[in-house]
Enzyme design. Structure first.
Site, mmCIF file in Angstrom:
data_model
loop_
_atom_site.group_PDB
_atom_site.id
_atom_site.type_symbol
_atom_site.label_atom_id
_atom_site.label_comp_id
_atom_site.label_asym_id
_atom_site.label_seq_id
_atom_site.Cartn_x
_atom_site.Cartn_y
_atom_site.Cartn_z
ATOM 1 C CE1 TYR A 1 -3.188 3.053 1.111
ATOM 2 C CE2 TYR A 1 -1.725 3.271 2.992
ATOM 3 C CZ TYR A 1 -2.747 3.767 2.208
ATOM 4 O OH TYR A 1 -3.326 4.976 2.523
HETATM 5 P P1 NAD Z 1 -12.193 5.328 1.964
HETATM 6 O O1 NAD Z 1 -12.011 3.950 1.435
HETATM 7 O O2 NAD Z 1 -13.229 5.543 2.997
HETATM 8 O O3 NAD Z 1 -12.460 6.347 0.762
HETATM 9 C C1 NAD Z 1 -11.897 6.169 -0.516
HETATM 10 C C2 NAD Z 1 -13.027 6.321 -1.542
HETATM 11 O O4 NAD Z 1 -12.448 6.261 -2.852
HETATM 12 C C3 NAD Z 1 -14.063 5.195 -1.477
HETATM 13 O O5 NAD Z 1 -15.365 5.734 -1.352
HETATM 14 C C4 NAD Z 1 -13.894 4.441 -2.793
HETATM 15 O O6 NAD Z 1 -15.110 3.906 -3.294
HETATM 16 C C5 NAD Z 1 -13.316 5.520 -3.702
HETATM 17 N N1 NAD Z 1 -12.495 4.993 -4.795
HETATM 18 C C6 NAD Z 1 -11.480 4.101 -4.702
HETATM 19 N N2 NAD Z 1 -10.976 3.855 -5.915
HETATM 20 C C7 NAD Z 1 -11.675 4.617 -6.799
HETATM 21 C C8 NAD Z 1 -11.613 4.785 -8.214
HETATM 22 N N3 NAD Z 1 -10.746 4.102 -8.961
HETATM 23 N N4 NAD Z 1 -12.489 5.645 -8.801
HETATM 24 C C9 NAD Z 1 -13.387 6.333 -8.057
HETATM 25 N N5 NAD Z 1 -13.498 6.200 -6.706
HETATM 26 C C10 NAD Z 1 -12.644 5.349 -6.088
HETATM 27 O O7 NAD Z 1 -10.754 5.796 2.506
HETATM 28 P P2 NAD Z 1 -10.359 7.027 3.442
HETATM 29 O O8 NAD Z 1 -9.903 6.475 4.737
HETATM 30 O O9 NAD Z 1 -11.412 8.066 3.396
HETATM 31 O O10 NAD Z 1 -9.057 7.536 2.672
HETATM 32 C C11 NAD Z 1 -9.142 8.539 1.668
HETATM 33 C C12 NAD Z 1 -7.744 8.748 1.078
HETATM 34 O O11 NAD Z 1 -6.843 9.141 2.096
HETATM 35 C C13 NAD Z 1 -7.161 7.489 0.434
HETATM 36 O O12 NAD Z 1 -6.470 7.879 -0.732
HETATM 37 C C14 NAD Z 1 -6.186 6.984 1.487
HETATM 38 O O13 NAD Z 1 -5.106 6.261 0.909
HETATM 39 C C15 NAD Z 1 -5.716 8.280 2.112
HETATM 40 N N6 NAD Z 1 -5.272 8.139 3.498
HETATM 41 C C16 NAD Z 1 -6.158 7.746 4.470
HETATM 42 C C17 NAD Z 1 -5.727 7.645 5.793
HETATM 43 C C18 NAD Z 1 -6.641 7.213 6.909
HETATM 44 O O14 NAD Z 1 -6.160 7.076 8.046
HETATM 45 N N7 NAD Z 1 -7.941 7.009 6.659
HETATM 46 C C19 NAD Z 1 -4.398 7.943 6.105
HETATM 47 C C20 NAD Z 1 -3.524 8.304 5.085
HETATM 48 C C21 NAD Z 1 -3.983 8.431 3.789
HETATM 49 C C1 UGA Z 2 -4.137 3.988 8.684
HETATM 50 C C2 UGA Z 2 -5.035 3.841 7.440
HETATM 51 O O1 UGA Z 2 -5.817 2.664 7.532
HETATM 52 C C3 UGA Z 2 -4.225 3.786 6.178
HETATM 53 O O2 UGA Z 2 -5.099 3.809 5.055
HETATM 54 C C4 UGA Z 2 -3.328 4.988 6.176
HETATM 55 O O3 UGA Z 2 -2.615 5.135 5.033
HETATM 56 C C5 UGA Z 2 -2.432 4.969 7.385
HETATM 57 O O4 UGA Z 2 -3.263 5.053 8.530
HETATM 58 C C6 UGA Z 2 -1.502 6.134 7.425
HETATM 59 O O5 UGA Z 2 -1.319 6.764 8.459
HETATM 60 O O6 UGA Z 2 -0.898 6.430 6.396
HETATM 61 P P1 UGA Z 2 -3.131 2.274 10.392
HETATM 62 O O7 UGA Z 2 -2.156 3.144 11.105
HETATM 63 O O8 UGA Z 2 -2.821 0.838 10.272
HETATM 64 O O9 UGA Z 2 -3.402 2.800 8.901
HETATM 65 O O10 UGA Z 2 -4.533 2.536 11.109
HETATM 66 P P2 UGA Z 2 -5.477 1.557 11.946
HETATM 67 O O11 UGA Z 2 -6.085 0.525 11.095
HETATM 68 O O12 UGA Z 2 -6.422 2.421 12.704
HETATM 69 O O13 UGA Z 2 -4.474 0.822 12.938
HETATM 70 C C7 UGA Z 2 -3.828 1.511 14.005
HETATM 71 C C8 UGA Z 2 -3.070 0.507 14.850
HETATM 72 O O14 UGA Z 2 -4.006 -0.414 15.425
HETATM 73 C C9 UGA Z 2 -2.084 -0.351 14.056
HETATM 74 O O15 UGA Z 2 -0.945 -0.562 14.845
HETATM 75 C C10 UGA Z 2 -2.797 -1.671 13.873
HETATM 76 O O16 UGA Z 2 -1.940 -2.791 13.838
HETATM 77 C C11 UGA Z 2 -3.673 -1.739 15.104
HETATM 78 N N1 UGA Z 2 -4.915 -2.496 14.868
HETATM 79 C C12 UGA Z 2 -5.700 -2.231 13.792
HETATM 80 C C13 UGA Z 2 -5.266 -3.467 15.759
HETATM 81 O O17 UGA Z 2 -4.546 -3.740 16.741
HETATM 82 N N2 UGA Z 2 -6.414 -4.155 15.554
HETATM 83 C C14 UGA Z 2 -7.244 -3.896 14.508
HETATM 84 O O18 UGA Z 2 -8.293 -4.553 14.384
HETATM 85 C C15 UGA Z 2 -6.877 -2.910 13.599
#
Ligand code: NAD
Ligand code: UGA
Length: 317
Positions: A149
């Site tokens: 990823y």
């Molecule tokens: P999410 O899965 O809730 O939202 C992503 C949305 O993009 C979904 O609704 C999905 O249907 C849509 N999508 C995916 N591929 C697509 C495509 N090819 N065409 C059109 N739509 C598409 O995820 P999120 O947590 O809201 O994350 C949003 C963005 O932020 C992502 O790019 C993710 O990598 C990035 N990000 C998220 C986190 C986090 O902690 N949530 C952290 C770092 C980066």
């Molecule tokens: C999150 C998002 O899911 C990613 O899409 C994003 O890119 C990433 O943050 C980021 O910062 O870039 P992550 O940190 O793994 O990834 O977020 P969580 O899924 O909330 O996990 C947080 C911590 O909890 C991790 O250490 C994970 O191993 C742990 N975890 C997660 C558990 O112990 N149990 C679970 O069921 C899920």
């Protein structure tokens, strides 16, 4: 502002759309409802925006079909569409990651090249750092992703840099650190833990809980997007968007005990491939250039997420 928001039905994208609409902007939202966690939840995320007079929606897979004229009249594009999730990016799943993170971004940038947009804000990730050597980690640190990823998020970030340097596409990449709050994705830790607590089940913890995250509240991340679109920054810039919490998962579980007032049992399992041990972002340049600082502390954000879990549970009764 006339804004394009890709991934508008997702966790962060839906909050950004609501914020922009509330501020009087026009939003063209794009999503294809990938089946990562179900179309129903994503359609529900759109509930507050879908009937707004300044909102329109384009359902398309950006990796496969970019509608002509998508950027016509757009001032700022916020590119959040993507395949998230660190731990599920192995094996055959990787095709979803290359398609939705790399191909979709390249197609958008190619279209942006011949448009008049003022800013292209890309949602990058702390996962580009892998296990960093120094905390808080500066944007200048050498990225060493630990998961497939992270490799795709870094590839797309580099594409933003390439289109900025060759064609002056006004990109800005924001590296978000683990985002939380209402509507957090169902595969993420806080949602899984709160739902387990509600069901009086043990929370599923990977590893021994000493891993550390710099959790970021979703409204703070939304504000960073808006500032990135409106600040005077160099095309190709990259910034950390990190909440400043740097707490262990054991501390988070303690906080959840306090907030819910419930006993929290833990179901321990092994560390999952791709997970890093620690994240922590240096946000000095984000503050200097964008005027951004996180505002919502972990405890307050956790409480808001718990209230949302309770409310959404009562809606499904
Ligand atoms: P999410 O899965 O809730 O939202 C992503 C949305 O993009 C979904 O609704 C999905 O249907 C849509 N999508 C995916 N591929 C697509 C495509 N090819 N065409 C059109 N739509 C598409 O995820 P999120 O947590 O809201 O994350 C949003 C963005 O932020 C992502 O790019 C993710 O990598 C990035 N990000 C998220 C986190 C986090 O902690 N949530 C952290 C770092 C980066
Ligand atoms: C999150 C998002 O899911 C990613 O899409 C994003 O890119 C990433 O943050 C980021 O910062 O870039 P992550 O940190 O793994 O990834 O977020 P969580 O899924 O909330 O996990 C947080 C911590 O909890 C991790 O250490 C994970 O191993 C742990 N975890 C997660 C558990 O112990 N149990 C679970 O069921 C899920």
């Amino acid at each position: 502002m006339r804004a394009l928001v890709t991934g508008v039905a997702g966790f962060i994208g839906s909050h950004l759309a609501e914020h922009l609409l509330d501020a009087g902007h026009t939003v063209i939202g794009v999503d294809c409802f990938t089946d990562y966690y179900g179309e129903g939840l994503k359609r529900a995320n759109l509930r507050a925006s879908v009937d707004h007079p300044n909102f329109s929606f384009v359902e398309t897979d950006l990796a496969k079909n970019l509608p002509d004229g998508l950027f016509d009249g757009i001032d700022s594009a916020f590119h959040l569409a993507g395949q998230p999730g660190v731990r599920s990016s192995w094996g055959d799943n990787f095709r979803e990651y290359t398609s939705n993170n790399v191909d979709a971004t390249q197609r958008l940038l190619e279209a942006a090249r011949s448009s008049d947009i003022q800013r292209f804000v890309y949602s990058s990730s702390s996962s580009v750092y892998g296990n960093a050597d120094v905390f808080p980690t500066q944007v200048s640190a050498l990225p060493k992703p630990k998961s497939p990823y992270g490799v795709t998020k870094l590839a797309a970030e580099h594409l933003c840099g390439v289109y900025a340097s060759n064609f002056s596409v006004p990109t800005v990449s924001l590296r978000y650190f683990t985002v939380f709050g209402p509507r957090q994705r169902p595969d993420m830790a806080f949602t899984r833990f709160f739902r387990a607590i509600l069901a009086e089940q043990p929370v599923p913890l990977y590893g021994n809980g000493t891993q550390i995250r710099d959790f970021s509240y979703v409204e703070d991340v939304v504000r960073a997007n808006v500032l990135a679109a409106t600040s005077d920054v160099q095309p190709g810039s990259v910034y950390n968007v990190a909440g400043g919490s740097s707490v262990s998962m054991n501390d988070v579980i303690g906080c959840m005990r306090d907030i819910t007032g419930q006993q929290v049992e833990i179901d321990y399992s092994g560390v999952v491939d791709g997970d890093v041990f620690r994240t922590g972002g240096d946000t000095t340049s984000t503050a200097e250039d964008l005027g951004w600082a996180p505002q919502i502390p972990l405890e307050e954000g956790l409480d808001r997420q718990w209230q949302w879990v309770l409310a959404s549970d009562s809606q499904t009764d």
